[in-house]
Design an enzyme around this catalytic site. Structure first.
Site, short mmCIF file in Angstrom:
data_model
loop_
_atom_site.label_atom_id
_atom_site.label_comp_id
_atom_site.label_asym_id
_atom_site.label_seq_id
_atom_site.Cartn_x
_atom_site.Cartn_y
_atom_site.Cartn_z
N THR A 174 0.82 -1.21 0.00
CA THR A 174 0.00 0.00 0.00
C THR A 174 0.85 1.26 0.00
O THR A 174 0.59 2.20 -0.73
CB THR A 174 -0.88 0.01 1.28
OG1 THR A 174 -1.42 -1.29 1.44
CG2 THR A 174 -1.98 1.02 1.22
N VAL A 175 1.92 1.26 0.83
CA VAL A 175 2.75 2.46 0.93
C VAL A 175 3.76 2.52 -0.21
O VAL A 175 3.90 3.55 -0.89
CB VAL A 175 3.47 2.52 2.30
CG1 VAL A 175 4.36 3.75 2.39
CG2 VAL A 175 2.44 2.52 3.44
N ALA B 167 12.33 -3.76 -4.56
CA ALA B 167 12.44 -5.14 -4.09
C ALA B 167 11.09 -5.62 -3.58
O ALA B 167 10.44 -4.93 -2.79
CB ALA B 167 13.48 -5.23 -2.98
N LYS C 66 7.55 1.61 12.28
CA LYS C 66 7.53 2.01 13.70
C LYS C 66 8.02 0.90 14.62
O LYS C 66 8.74 1.14 15.59
CB LYS C 66 6.13 2.46 14.12
CG LYS C 66 5.12 1.32 14.27
CD LYS C 66 3.78 1.70 13.80
CE LYS C 66 3.81 1.65 12.30
NZ LYS C 66 2.62 1.25 11.62
N GLU D 95 10.03 9.66 9.59
CA GLU D 95 8.84 10.49 9.84
C GLU D 95 7.55 9.68 9.76
O GLU D 95 6.63 9.85 10.57
CB GLU D 95 8.79 11.63 8.81
CG GLU D 95 7.62 12.59 8.97
CD GLU D 95 7.65 13.30 10.31
OE1 GLU D 95 8.54 14.12 10.54
OE2 GLU D 95 6.77 13.02 11.16
N ILE E 187 1.31 13.32 9.54
CA ILE E 187 1.48 14.39 10.52
C ILE E 187 2.98 14.52 10.83
O ILE E 187 3.59 13.57 11.31
CB ILE E 187 0.69 14.11 11.82
CG1 ILE E 187 -0.77 13.79 11.49
CG2 ILE E 187 0.78 15.30 12.77
CD1 ILE E 187 -1.58 13.37 12.70
N LYS F 96 4.71 3.77 18.69
CA LYS F 96 4.75 5.20 18.40
C LYS F 96 5.07 6.00 19.68
O LYS F 96 5.81 6.99 19.64
CB LYS F 96 3.43 5.63 17.77
CG LYS F 96 3.22 4.98 16.39
CD LYS F 96 1.79 5.08 15.91
CE LYS F 96 1.60 4.36 14.57
NZ LYS F 96 0.20 4.22 14.18
#
Ligand code: HSE
Length: 443
Positions: free
Chosen positions: A28-29, A58, A119, A143, A150, A219
Site C-alpha cells: 500500500t505504501v 524489491a 515504527k 517520519e 502528521i 509510536k
C-alpha cells in the site's frame, strides 16, 4: 554528560549524477511512494537541487501483477539491490522487524541513507540503527513511523529542538479511534464497531496490534525518545488496549462529560526528591469534551504537545493509509537526497538526557471507577475509608439505582498509579462491592 552523537561532516556528491533510490516493498505504501515520485519528479529535482533515480523495487513475490511499475525495476533480491554502487538511499516500507532490521543495518553499514516507515523496527532497535547511521555518516529518517502524514518526528527533532517538552499526548492509532468514535456516535458495540473498521479497511485481518495498543506503544516509544532525548523502547511502554471497553463505559463517560480515547502519553515525571524520569504509556483515557483531543474523530490522529516555552500545540491529520504515509516518506526522501547532493546530515538521534524510564506505578494519574455495590447503610463510609487509607482523595461520587444494588461511579483526584491500582484491588475483595465494572484513567 553522556556522549552527544552529532553527525560529522558529509561533503555531498554534488548535482552531477542522480541520487539512486532503492525501494524495499511494493504494498500500500510502496506503490504510493513510487507513483508520487514519478508524478513529482521535476518538482523534486528543483526541491533537491539534483535528480532522483529509482534503481530498483524489491518485492517478495515477483509473480504478482503490479500496475504502474516498470518490470525491469523489480527484483526479489533486496540485499543485492541495497549493495549496488549506484544506490544512495534505501526506502524501507516492508514492515515487520527482523528482516527489515537486517536490510536497514546492511544499507546503513554500506553507506546508504535510509528512510523507513517502520515504527516497530524503530521502537525496538533505534539504538543499533542510530549507531550504524552515525558510524557510516549517513541519515536515518523515519517520519512516517509515527502518525503518517502528521510531521511530528520533524517537529520534535527540529522545530521544538530549542524548547523543553513536558508532555506529549497523542491519538496515534486510527483503527482504535475509529472504533471508539463509532461506539460514541452511533451507540455501536465494540464488536460491531470493529467489524465496521475491518470492512472499511482500517483494521487488519488480525487487528490485535491495533486494538491491544501495540501499534500505539511503538509510536509512544518513538515520541518519548525524541521528546525527552532519552532512549525509550517498546518494552518500556505500559500498554493497555480498548478490547474491554463497553457501550456502558462510553455512556458513563458521556454522562460525566468525557469521551474515551486510546491515548499514548509520554511525560516527564519528577518525584518528591526532585529526580526526573520519563514515563510512556498507552491506555484508554477519559478526555474532557472540551479538550482539543476529544474532537478528533473517525480514523484521524492528533498529537497534543505541552512544551515549556511554546505552551500547548496540536498536530492533526491522517495517521495511516497509502498516500498519507507516502507523503511522510517522500518528505524524508527529499531531505536525505538534499544531504546526499549538497552535504551535511539530518539531525540524528540525541539521547544525551539519558533519563531513567519511570515505573508505571510511580506515575500520577486519576481513576474513574464504575462499580456495583450493596445498597445499605455504611457502604459509602466503608469505601471512603479504603480510598483514604492510601491517601486518595475523591473528586466526584455519583450513585444510581441498579436493581437491588447501587451503581457507584467514583472519580478520584490525582494519585500514584500504584496506590490507585492497590485500592481497586482492595475494593474488589470486600463483600460490599459486588463488581468493579470498569476502571479508566483520566487525562
Ligand atoms: N494501523 C495503524 C492505525 C496505521 O490504525 O493507525 C499504521 O500505524
Amino acid at each position: 554528560m553522556t556522549e552527544n552523537k552529532q553527525p560529522t561532516y558529509n561533503p555531498g556528491k554534488g548535482a552531477g549524477e542522480p541520487v539512486g533510490v532503492a525501494i524495499l516493498g511494493h504494498g500500500t505504501v510502496g506503490s504510493e511512494v513510487l507513483r508520487l515520485m514519478e508524478e513529482n519528479s521535476d518538482a523534486f529535482a528543483h526541491r533537491i537541487g539534483g535528480t532522483l533515480e529509482i534503481k530498483g523495487v524489491a518485492v517478495s513475490d515477483l509473480g504478482k501483477p503490479r500496475e504502474g511499475v516498470d518490470p525491469a525495476l523489480l527484483t526479489d533480491d533486496a540485499m543485492a539491490l541495497i549493495n549496488r554502487d549506484d544506490v544512495d538511499i534505501v526506502v524501507e516500507v516492508i514492515g515487520g522487524i527482523d528482516y527489515p532490521r537486517e536490510l536497514v543495518l546492511a544499507a546503513l553499514r554500506a553507506g546508504k541513507s535510509v528512510v523507513t516507515a517502520n515504527k516497530a523496527l524503530v521502537a525496538a532497535h533505534a539504538d543499533e540503527l542510530a549507531a550504524a547511521a552515525d558510524a557510516a555518516n549517513v541519515d536515518l529518517y523515519f517520519e512516517a513511523a509515527v502518525a503518517a502524514a502528521i510531521p511530528v518526528v520533524g517537529m520534535l527533532r527540529r522545530s521544538l529542538a530549542g524548547d523543553n517538552i513536558l508532555r506529549i499526548s497523542g491519538i496515534v492509532n486510527g483503527t482504535t479511534n475509529f472504533i471508539l468514535d463509532a461506539m460514541e456516535s452511533t451507540g455501536a458495540t465494540y464488536d460491531d464497531a470493529l467489524a465496521e473498521a475491518t470492512r472499511l479497511g482500517y483494521a487488519e485481518a488480525d487487528p490485535t496490534a491495533d486494538v491491544e495498543g501495540h501499534d500505539a506503544a511503538s509510536k509512544a516509544a518513538i515520541l518519548a525518545s525524541l521528546g525527552f532525548h532519552t532512549r525509550v523502547k517498546f518494552d518500556d511502554v505500559h500498554c493497555e488496549g480498548i478490547s474491554s471497553i463497553t457501550a456502558e463505559d462510553i455512556q458513563a463517560a458521556r454522562d460525566a462529560g468525557y469521551v474515551i480515547k486510546l491515548l499514548a502519553i509520554c511525560e516527564r515525571v519528577t518525584d518528591e526528591q526532585g529526580n526526573e524520569s520519563v514515563a510512556a504509556s498507552v491506555h484508554p483515557t477519559l478526555v474532557p469534551k472540551e479538550h482539543p483531543l476529544a474532537s478528533v474523530n473517525e480514523s484521524y490522529n492528533a498529537i497534543f504537545v505541552e512544551a515549556e516555552a511554546a505552551g500547548r500545540l496540536m498536530f492533526y491529520g491522517n495517521g495511516a493509509g497509502g498516500a498519507p504515509t507516502a507523503s511522510a516518506v517522500l518528505g524524508d526522501l527529499v531531505g536525505a537526497a538534499r544531504n546526499k547532493v549538497h552535504g551535511g546530515r539530518a539531525p540524528g538521534e540525541n539521547t544525551y538526557a539519558n533519563l531513567p524510564v519511570a515505573d508505571f506505578g510511580d506515575v500520577t494519574t486519576r481513576y474513574h471507577i464504575d462499580m456495583e455495590v450493596e445498597d445499605r447503610t455504611g457502604v459509602l463510609a466503608e469505601l471512603a475509608a479504603i480510598f483514604a487509607a492510601r491517601g486518595i482523595s475523591l473528586k466526584t461520587i455519583r450513585q444510581e439505582e441498579s436493581g437491588d444494588n447501587a451503581r457507584l461511579i467514583v472519580v478520584t483526584h490525582s494519585a500514584r498509579e500504584s496506590n490507585l491500582a492497590a485500592t481497586v484491588e482492595e475494593l474488589q475483595k470486600i463483600s460490599a462491592v459486588k463488581a468493579v465494572n470498569s476502571v479508566i484513567r483520566l487525562i
